[in-house]
Design an enzyme around this catalytic site. Structure first.
Site, PDB file in Angstrom:
ATOM      1  N   PRO A 274       0.835  -1.211   0.000  1.00 34.29           N
ATOM      2  CA  PRO A 274       0.000   0.000   0.000  1.00 34.29           C
ATOM      3  C   PRO A 274       0.869   1.260   0.000  1.00 34.29           C
ATOM      4  CG  PRO A 274      -0.616  -1.502   1.779  1.00 34.29           C
ATOM      5  CD  PRO A 274       0.671  -1.993   1.216  1.00 34.29           C
ATOM      6  N   GLU A 275       0.629   2.134  -0.952  1.00 32.25           N
ATOM      7  CA  GLU A 275       1.350   3.405  -1.056  1.00 32.25           C
ATOM      8  C   GLU A 275       0.392   4.529  -0.692  1.00 32.25           C
ATOM      9  OE1 GLU A 275       4.427   3.262  -1.477  1.00 32.25           O
ATOM     10  OE2 GLU A 275       4.848   1.406  -2.554  1.00 32.25           O
TER      11      GLU A 275
END
Ligand code: ZN
Length: 271
Positions: free
Chosen positions: A2-3
Site C-alpha cells: 500500500p502506497e
C-alpha cells in the site's frame, strides 16, 4: 504494497464513520513490526476524534493520545458494524460503538503504535523524517528541485527514499518518471530545474489519478469497505515489460534498482 493513494483511499473509506466512536475493547494478535506501546485495555473508553494521514501512516486522533497505523507490505483495514470471525492474518480488532476496525496483515510488516501526542518521541521517530506531502501546497517545483540537489543517487531511489517528497512508492515513481520523460537511473543531482518542474507536475498528476482510481490493487489491496483499486489498468509502464510503449510503440523495459522493479521506456526516457 500500500502506497500513499491506497492509504488515503483507505482513510476516506472509514474516517467519517469511525469519527466520534468510543473504543469499547482492543484485541491484539501476533506481534506486528513495532509494539503498541500501551496496555491494550488502556485504550478502552477513549474516543476516536478523527483520522488523518501523514505519508503512509494513518493517525487516529483519540481524545487522549493517538494511534499511528501503518499497513506495511501487505496490510489492509476493514471497518464495519460487524465482521466475520477473526482469521489467521487478523492482528488487530479495535471495537468501537460505531463499528469494528480490523487490521489484516499476512506479512506483519504493518504496525499500530500508541503515542501520547505527535510530539512524543515514538511519534517523532516515525513521522519526523518524512518529506513534504506531494499533494499539499507546500510541495512546489522549486523546493522539489532544491531537494534533489546534492543527491547523487538515481532519481527513482531518491523518490522512494521519501525524505524529499513522501509517499511516492514504486509504481507511482515509475509512472511519474515516464510521464516526465526522465530515465529512472539518472542521478537526481543532474536533473535541471525545468525537468524537475516537469517531474513535480507528473508526480502530482499520477498520484491524483491513482487516488481517483481508488489506488492500485496488484494482489489483495482493498479499502476499509472492501473496494479494490483500479489504477493498475491505467499504468503506462508499471507491470508492462515487453509490451509496446503507449507513446512510441517500443517495448517497455524492466530493471532492478535496490531490489525493486523499475519499468521504463528507453526511447521516451533517454536520459
Ligand atoms: Zn516510449
Amino acid at each position: 504494497m500500500p502506497e500513499l493513494p491506497e492509504v488515503e483511499a483507505t482513510r476516506l473509506s472509514f474516517a467519517d464513520r469511525i469519527a466520534g466512536g468510543r473504543i469499547t475493547s482492543v484485541w491484539l494478535g501476533k506481534p506486528l513490526r513495532w509494539p503498541l506501546g500501551v496496555v491494550p485495555g488502556k485504550l478502552a473508553g477513549r474516543r476516536v476524534l478523527s483520522v488523518r494521514r501523514r505519508g503512509k501512516y494513518l493517525l487516529l486522533d483519540l481524545d487522549e493520545g493517538l494511534l499511528l497505523l501503518h499497513l506495511g507490505m501487505s496490510g489492509s483495514l476493514s471497518f464495519a458494524e460487524s465482521l466475520p470471525p477473526r482469521g489467521l492474518h487478523d492482528h488487530l480488532d479495535l471495537q468501537t460503538d460505531k463499528g469494528l476496525l480490523r487490521l489484516n496483515d499476512p506479512r506483519r510488516f504493518g504496525a499500530v503504535v500508541w503515542a501520547e501526542s505527535e510530539q512524543a518521541p515514538v511519534a517523532r521517530k516515525l513521522l519526523g523524517s518524512l518529506g513534504v506531502e506531494p499533494l499539499d501546497e507546500g510541495f512546489d517545483a522549486e523546493t522539489f528541485h532544491a531537494g534533489l540537489k546534492g543527491r547523487k543517487s538515481a532519481i527513482k531511489q531518491v523518490l522512494l527514499a521519501g525524505d524529499v517528497v513522501v509517499g511516492v512508492g514504486n509504481i507511482y515513481a515509475s509512472e511519474a518518471l515516464f510521464l516526465a520523460g526522465i530515465r529512472p537511473t539518472l542521478s537526481a543531482a543532474r536533473i535541471s530545474k525545468p525537468r524537475a518542474a516537469k517531474l513535480h507536475a507528473a508526480i502530482r498528476q499520477v498520484l491524483g489519478r491513482a487516488l481517483a482510481a481508488g489506488g492500485t490493487t496488484l494482489r489483495n489491496y482493498s479499502n476499509a469497505v472492501g473496494e479494490r483499486g483500479n489504477f493498475q489498468f491505467e499504468a503506462k509502464v508499471y507491470g508492462r515489460e515487453g509490451l509496446p510503449c503507449t507513446v512510441c510503440g517500443k517495448p517497455i523495459k524492466l530493471l532492478r534498482q535496490g531490489q525493486r522493479a523499475t519499468y521504463y521506456c528507453a526511447t521516451c526516457q533517454k536520459s
